[in-house]
Motif scaffolding. Structure first.
Motif, PDB file in Angstrom:
ATOM      1  N   ILE A 173       0.808  -1.220   0.000  1.00 28.07           N
ATOM      2  CA  ILE A 173       0.000   0.000   0.000  1.00 28.07           C
ATOM      3  C   ILE A 173       0.847   1.279   0.000  1.00 28.07           C
ATOM      4  O   ILE A 173       0.600   2.167  -0.825  1.00 28.07           O
ATOM      5  N   PRO A 174       1.834   1.457   0.891  1.00 25.30           N
ATOM      6  CA  PRO A 174       2.583   2.724   0.883  1.00 25.30           C
ATOM      7  C   PRO A 174       3.274   3.050  -0.435  1.00 25.30           C
ATOM      8  O   PRO A 174       3.148   4.182  -0.923  1.00 25.30           O
ATOM      9  N   PRO A 175       3.973   2.103  -1.087  1.00 21.86           N
ATOM     10  CA  PRO A 175       4.555   2.459  -2.386  1.00 21.86           C
ATOM     11  C   PRO A 175       3.499   2.797  -3.442  1.00 21.86           C
ATOM     12  O   PRO A 175       3.709   3.678  -4.279  1.00 21.86           O
TER      13      PRO A 175
ATOM     14  N   ARG B 286      10.656   0.091  -3.798  1.00 21.76           N
ATOM     15  CA  ARG B 286      10.565  -1.368  -3.690  1.00 21.76           C
ATOM     16  C   ARG B 286      11.547  -1.940  -2.674  1.00 21.76           C
ATOM     17  O   ARG B 286      11.358  -3.038  -2.178  1.00 21.76           O
ATOM     18  N   ARG B 287      12.602  -1.193  -2.360  1.00 19.30           N
ATOM     19  CA  ARG B 287      13.649  -1.704  -1.474  1.00 19.30           C
ATOM     20  C   ARG B 287      13.798  -0.927  -0.167  1.00 19.30           C
ATOM     21  O   ARG B 287      14.166  -1.496   0.840  1.00 19.30           O
ATOM     22  N   LEU B 288      13.551   0.372  -0.220  1.00 17.40           N
ATOM     23  CA  LEU B 288      13.822   1.242   0.923  1.00 17.40           C
ATOM     24  C   LEU B 288      12.544   1.586   1.674  1.00 17.40           C
ATOM     25  O   LEU B 288      11.451   1.482   1.123  1.00 17.40           O
ATOM     26  N   PRO B 289      12.683   2.032   2.917  1.00 16.59           N
ATOM     27  CA  PRO B 289      11.510   2.545   3.637  1.00 16.59           C
ATOM     28  C   PRO B 289      10.937   3.777   2.930  1.00 16.59           C
ATOM     29  O   PRO B 289      11.618   4.425   2.124  1.00 16.59           O
TER      30      PRO B 289
ATOM     31  N   LEU C 248      10.182   6.923   3.805  1.00 15.99           N
ATOM     32  CA  LEU C 248      10.865   8.205   3.951  1.00 15.99           C
ATOM     33  C   LEU C 248      12.149   8.241   3.131  1.00 15.99           C
ATOM     34  O   LEU C 248      12.449   9.238   2.471  1.00 15.99           O
ATOM     35  N   ALA C 249      12.889   7.163   3.141  1.00 17.18           N
ATOM     36  CA  ALA C 249      14.120   7.100   2.345  1.00 17.18           C
ATOM     37  C   ALA C 249      13.804   7.194   0.855  1.00 17.18           C
ATOM     38  O   ALA C 249      14.531   7.846   0.103  1.00 17.18           O
ATOM     39  N   SER C 250      12.718   6.585   0.428  1.00 13.31           N
ATOM     40  CA  SER C 250      12.323   6.664  -0.986  1.00 13.31           C
ATOM     41  C   SER C 250      11.983   8.095  -1.384  1.00 13.31           C
ATOM     42  O   SER C 250      12.352   8.549  -2.469  1.00 13.31           O
ATOM     43  N   VAL C 251      11.291   8.794  -0.513  1.00 10.06           N
ATOM     44  CA  VAL C 251      10.949  10.191  -0.792  1.00 10.06           C
ATOM     45  C   VAL C 251      12.220  11.036  -0.867  1.00 10.06           C
ATOM     46  O   VAL C 251      12.364  11.887  -1.759  1.00 10.06           O
ATOM     47  N   VAL C 252      13.150  10.800   0.048  1.00  6.29           N
ATOM     48  CA  VAL C 252      14.418  11.542   0.032  1.00  6.29           C
ATOM     49  C   VAL C 252      15.178  11.266  -1.261  1.00  6.29           C
ATOM     50  O   VAL C 252      15.720  12.190  -1.884  1.00  6.29           O
ATOM     51  N   VAL C 253      15.205  10.016  -1.698  1.00  2.42           N
ATOM     52  CA  VAL C 253      15.873   9.668  -2.954  1.00  2.42           C
ATOM     53  C   VAL C 253      15.211  10.392  -4.115  1.00  2.42           C
ATOM     54  O   VAL C 253      15.886  10.958  -4.985  1.00  2.42           O
ATOM     55  N   GLY C 254      13.891  10.426  -4.156  1.00  2.03           N
ATOM     56  CA  GLY C 254      13.180  11.093  -5.237  1.00  2.03           C
ATOM     57  C   GLY C 254      13.417  12.589  -5.270  1.00  2.03           C
ATOM     58  O   GLY C 254      13.669  13.174  -6.329  1.00  2.03           O
ATOM     59  N   VAL C 255      13.349  13.229  -4.101  1.00  5.16           N
ATOM     60  CA  VAL C 255      13.573  14.677  -4.025  1.00  5.16           C
ATOM     61  C   VAL C 255      15.005  15.015  -4.418  1.00  5.16           C
ATOM     62  O   VAL C 255      15.252  15.970  -5.162  1.00  5.16           O
ATOM     63  N   THR C 256      15.957  14.230  -3.928  1.00  8.07           N
ATOM     64  CA  THR C 256      17.353  14.471  -4.266  1.00  8.07           C
ATOM     65  C   THR C 256      17.591  14.285  -5.764  1.00  8.07           C
ATOM     66  O   THR C 256      18.290  15.088  -6.395  1.00  8.07           O
ATOM     67  N   THR C 257      16.988  13.259  -6.328  1.00  6.67           N
ATOM     68  CA  THR C 257      17.157  12.999  -7.757  1.00  6.67           C
ATOM     69  C   THR C 257      16.619  14.145  -8.595  1.00  6.67           C
ATOM     70  O   THR C 257      17.288  14.620  -9.519  1.00  6.67           O
ATOM     71  N   VAL C 258      15.411  14.606  -8.301  1.00  6.20           N
ATOM     72  CA  VAL C 258      14.847  15.697  -9.095  1.00  6.20           C
ATOM     73  C   VAL C 258      15.651  16.978  -8.909  1.00  6.20           C
ATOM     74  O   VAL C 258      15.847  17.741  -9.865  1.00  6.20           O
ATOM     75  N   ALA C 259      16.159  17.226  -7.705  1.00  6.45           N
ATOM     76  CA  ALA C 259      16.977  18.426  -7.475  1.00  6.45           C
ATOM     77  C   ALA C 259      18.269  18.365  -8.285  1.00  6.45           C
ATOM     78  O   ALA C 259      18.657  19.351  -8.909  1.00  6.45           O
TER      79      ALA C 259
END
Length: 100
Positions: free
Chosen positions: A45-47, A77-80, A82-93
């Motif tokens: 559900i969360p992803p 699919r692999r990370l919690p 919050l970590a997934s959101v951080v990865v996404g924000v960092t990637t787009v930045a």
């Protein structure tokens, strides 16, 4: 700044709906036996919610957002969460910084 009464009522109603949904889930889960199949469904559900939130932006804005959405989906699919959101924000930045 003034606060419109309708806006305040809408905010309070949304807060109440959120609280009742969460509390209702905690109360109802006590009566359900969680086997492996149900546990897998609950963990998905969360992803799924994360993708539902970011997908419209990914396909409406630009390449940086689209690529960041793909990276976030893979990370989710692999990370919690919050970590997934951080990865996404960092990637787009980073992609925006390089001009993509």
């Amino acid at each position: 700044m003034t606060l419109d009464l309708n806006t305040l009522i809408a905010i309070l109603a949304m807060a109440a709906a959120t609280v009742f949904t969460r509390v209702g889930g905690l109360v109802l889960i006590r009566y359900i036996e969680v086997d492996e199949r149900r546990r897998t469904a609950i963990e998905a559900i969360p992803p799924a919610v994360l993708m539902a939130v970011i997908a419209p932006t990914a396909f409406a804005v630009g390449w940086a957002e689209t690529l960041a959405c793909a990276v976030t989906a893979i990370a989710a699919r692999r990370l919690p969460m919050l970590a997934s959101v951080v990865v996404g924000v960092t990637t787009v930045a980073l992609l925006r910084a390089v001009g993509l």
